[in-house]
Design a protein around this motif. Structure first.
Motif, PDB file in Angstrom:
ATOM      1  N   PRO A 154      30.491 -71.129 -63.350  1.00 16.67           N
ATOM      2  CA  PRO A 154      31.204 -69.589 -62.811  1.00 16.67           C
ATOM      3  C   PRO A 154      32.525 -70.085 -62.035  1.00 16.67           C
ATOM      4  N   LEU A 155      32.700 -71.339 -61.574  1.00 19.19           N
ATOM      5  CA  LEU A 155      33.865 -71.681 -60.906  1.00 19.19           C
ATOM      6  C   LEU A 155      34.759 -72.883 -61.612  1.00 19.19           C
ATOM      7  N   ALA A 182      12.496 -76.219 -56.191  1.00 19.80           N
ATOM      8  CA  ALA A 182      13.933 -76.620 -56.152  1.00 19.80           C
ATOM      9  C   ALA A 182      14.516 -76.095 -57.452  1.00 19.80           C
ATOM     10  N   ASP A 183      13.808 -75.968 -58.491  1.00 21.22           N
ATOM     11  CA  ASP A 183      14.664 -75.247 -59.701  1.00 21.22           C
ATOM     12  C   ASP A 183      14.965 -73.892 -59.317  1.00 21.22           C
ATOM     13  N   ALA A 184      13.914 -73.081 -58.603  1.00 22.46           N
ATOM     14  CA  ALA A 184      14.171 -71.785 -58.453  1.00 22.46           C
ATOM     15  C   ALA A 184      15.331 -71.446 -57.549  1.00 22.46           C
ATOM     16  N   ILE A 185      15.608 -72.552 -56.379  1.00 22.45           N
ATOM     17  CA  ILE A 185      16.668 -72.220 -55.641  1.00 22.45           C
ATOM     18  C   ILE A 185      17.971 -72.429 -56.373  1.00 22.45           C
ATOM     19  N   GLU A 186      17.969 -73.529 -57.056  1.00 22.33           N
ATOM     20  CA  GLU A 186      19.456 -73.823 -57.910  1.00 22.33           C
ATOM     21  C   GLU A 186      19.566 -72.834 -58.942  1.00 22.33           C
ATOM     22  N   ALA A 187      18.677 -72.150 -59.618  1.00 21.35           N
ATOM     23  CA  ALA A 187      18.561 -71.148 -60.548  1.00 21.35           C
ATOM     24  C   ALA A 187      19.066 -69.896 -59.681  1.00 21.35           C
ATOM     25  N   ALA A 188      18.640 -69.572 -58.532  1.00 24.15           N
ATOM     26  CA  ALA A 188      19.265 -68.484 -57.621  1.00 24.15           C
ATOM     27  C   ALA A 188      20.704 -68.801 -57.365  1.00 24.15           C
ATOM     28  N   LEU A 208      26.258 -66.717 -57.965  1.00 29.13           N
ATOM     29  CA  LEU A 208      27.656 -67.043 -58.433  1.00 29.13           C
ATOM     30  C   LEU A 208      27.999 -66.124 -59.795  1.00 29.13           C
ATOM     31  N   ASP A 209      27.194 -66.220 -60.726  1.00 27.09           N
ATOM     32  CA  ASP A 209      27.314 -65.425 -61.875  1.00 27.09           C
ATOM     33  C   ASP A 209      27.530 -64.035 -61.585  1.00 27.09           C
ATOM     34  N   GLY A 256      38.721 -59.797 -57.419  1.00 27.38           N
ATOM     35  CA  GLY A 256      38.003 -59.123 -58.325  1.00 27.38           C
ATOM     36  C   GLY A 256      36.374 -59.486 -58.212  1.00 27.38           C
ATOM     37  N   MET A 257      36.267 -60.657 -57.354  1.00 26.07           N
ATOM     38  CA  MET A 257      34.943 -61.106 -56.780  1.00 26.07           C
ATOM     39  C   MET A 257      34.463 -60.454 -55.683  1.00 26.07           C
ATOM     40  N   LYS A 258      33.059 -60.413 -55.584  1.00 25.53           N
ATOM     41  CA  LYS A 258      32.442 -59.603 -54.090  1.00 25.53           C
ATOM     42  C   LYS A 258      32.514 -60.732 -53.019  1.00 25.53           C
ATOM     43  N   LYS A 259      33.394 -60.622 -52.152  1.00 30.21           N
ATOM     44  CA  LYS A 259      33.611 -61.493 -50.956  1.00 30.21           C
ATOM     45  C   LYS A 259      32.296 -61.064 -49.981  1.00 30.21           C
TER      46      LYS A 259
END
Ligand code: IPM
Ligand code: MN
Length: 359
Positions: A114-115, A317-323, A328-329, A341-344
């Motif tokens: 997303p970045l 760890a996977d769950a945190i990275e996915a979150a 971001l998405d 346009g993003m949520k600041k």
């Protein structure tokens, strides 16, 4: 229920606020996946100089050695600029690396989808992306060799720093990089300056020996450090794992981080035999400290590395990275990565978005 002991070093500048956010994420992951934490808060860096007169107090050392892992915010700031060289906040960082034997520094640099537009590299060069794991030797080389601050030689004042590497030091970091490559894309680039330096020639022949004897399945190549700095910028997708010495790794990891466009997002791990330390790659950002606006993601991803490498809690760890990816998405952005346009959100807002997405 499993209970882990974590020594927490908030440090200076934005350190305390990003660590506070990160601890919420660790607790949430524990709740979901069935473990809990005892946090032992200690001082490192400038705050330790203020309290104890030294950047790495004995209390801190003792706590770290008795814990399952260490979580660090960031150290340093202009307040301690007048400290003598051997008592600066950064000295605390070097001292803890040496004292805990944190020989392998892992610095993943990657582009978060997303970045993508935040990278300073042109889209056509980014091509297949950038996903590099830098494995930096962290307790040897010129950082820890003898030095002389000032002496008179042939009538002129001079200073010197000595670089040395032993075969066992190169051996263990090479094995570390080879193992890491086997879990990634099976490719290691060893970076040195063997056209000039004796330490680099020993480095290269040791890397080759370990590879040929024990890791022939891994694709190995060698690159001079000056060329590597160029290749990062013009052909970043060539790289998978980069293994290099302390000083070259310091420089190249900053370059790789900035190319990713996400320096506020990158975690790191410093691995030792007894315990390991996890910290964001970015610094203490004194200019924005205390405002609550700092991006906590690099620290939160460092906590994910802690779960993975020190506690073997891969699912958490996977769950945190996915979150983090999901937040971001869904458009959440702190000021450093904000686009129209993003949520600041501020640091807490980003953490709340991540907490709500841990599943
Ligand atoms: C890093 C930093 C440190 C280093 C400094 C602060 C001593 O730049 O972690 O890369 O040079 O190792
Ligand atoms: Mn550095």
């Amino acid at each position: 229920m499993k209970n882990y002991k974590i020594t927490v070093l908030k440090g200076d500048g934005i350190g305390p606020e990003i660590v506070d956010e990160c601890v919420k994420v660790l607790d949430k992951a524990g709740e979901k996946f069935g473990f809990s934490f005892d946090y032992n808060y200690q001082l490192l860096g400038g705050c330790a100089i203020d309290e104890y007169g030294v950047p790495y107090p004995d209390e801190t050392a003792k706590a770290c050695k008795a814990s399952d892992a260490v979580l660090l915010g960031a150290v340093g700031g202009p307040k301690w600029d007048s400290q003598p060289g051997n008592n600066r906040p950064e000295k605390g960082l070097l001292a803890i690396r040496e004292d805990l034997g944190l020989f392998a520094n892992l610095r993943p640099a990657k582009i978060f989808a997303p970045l993508k537009s935040a990278s300073p590299i042109k889209e056509e060069i980014i091509g297949d992306g950038l996903d590099i794991l830098i494995v930096r030797e962290l307790t040897g080389g010129i950082y820890f060799g003898d030095r002389c601050e000032s002496e008179i030689h042939n009538g002129a004042e001079r200073a010197w720093d000595l670089e040395n590497y032993s075969v066992p030091e190169v051996d263990r970091i090479t094995r570390f990089a080879m193992e890491a490559a086997r879990k990634r894309h099976g490719h290691v680039t060893s970076v040195d300056k063997s056209n000039v330096l004796a330490t680099s020639r020993l480095w290269r022949r040791t890397v080759i020996k370990i590879h040929d004897e024990d890791y022939p399945d891994v694709q190995l190549d060698h690159m001079y450090v000056d060329n590597c700095a160029q290749q990062f910028a013009i052909h970043p997708s060539f790289f998978d794992v980069v293994v290099t010495g302390n000083l070259f790794g310091d420089i190249l990891s900053d370059e790789a981080a900035v190319l990713s466009g996400s320096i506020g997002m990158l975690p790191s791990a410093s691995i030792g035999n007894e315990t390991s330390l996890y910290e964001p790659i970015h610094g203490s950002a004194p200019d924005i400290a205390g405002k609550g606006i700092a991006n906590p993601i690099a620290t939160i991803l460092s906590a994910a590395m802690l779960l993975r490498y020190s506690l073997n809690e891969d699912k958490a760890a996977d769950a945190i990275e996915a979150a983090v990816n999901q937040a971001l998405d869904d458009g959440y952005r702190t000021g450093d990565i904000y686009k129209e346009g993003m949520k600041k959100v501020n640091g807490r807002g980003m953490t709340d978005a991540i907490l709500a997405r841990i599943q």
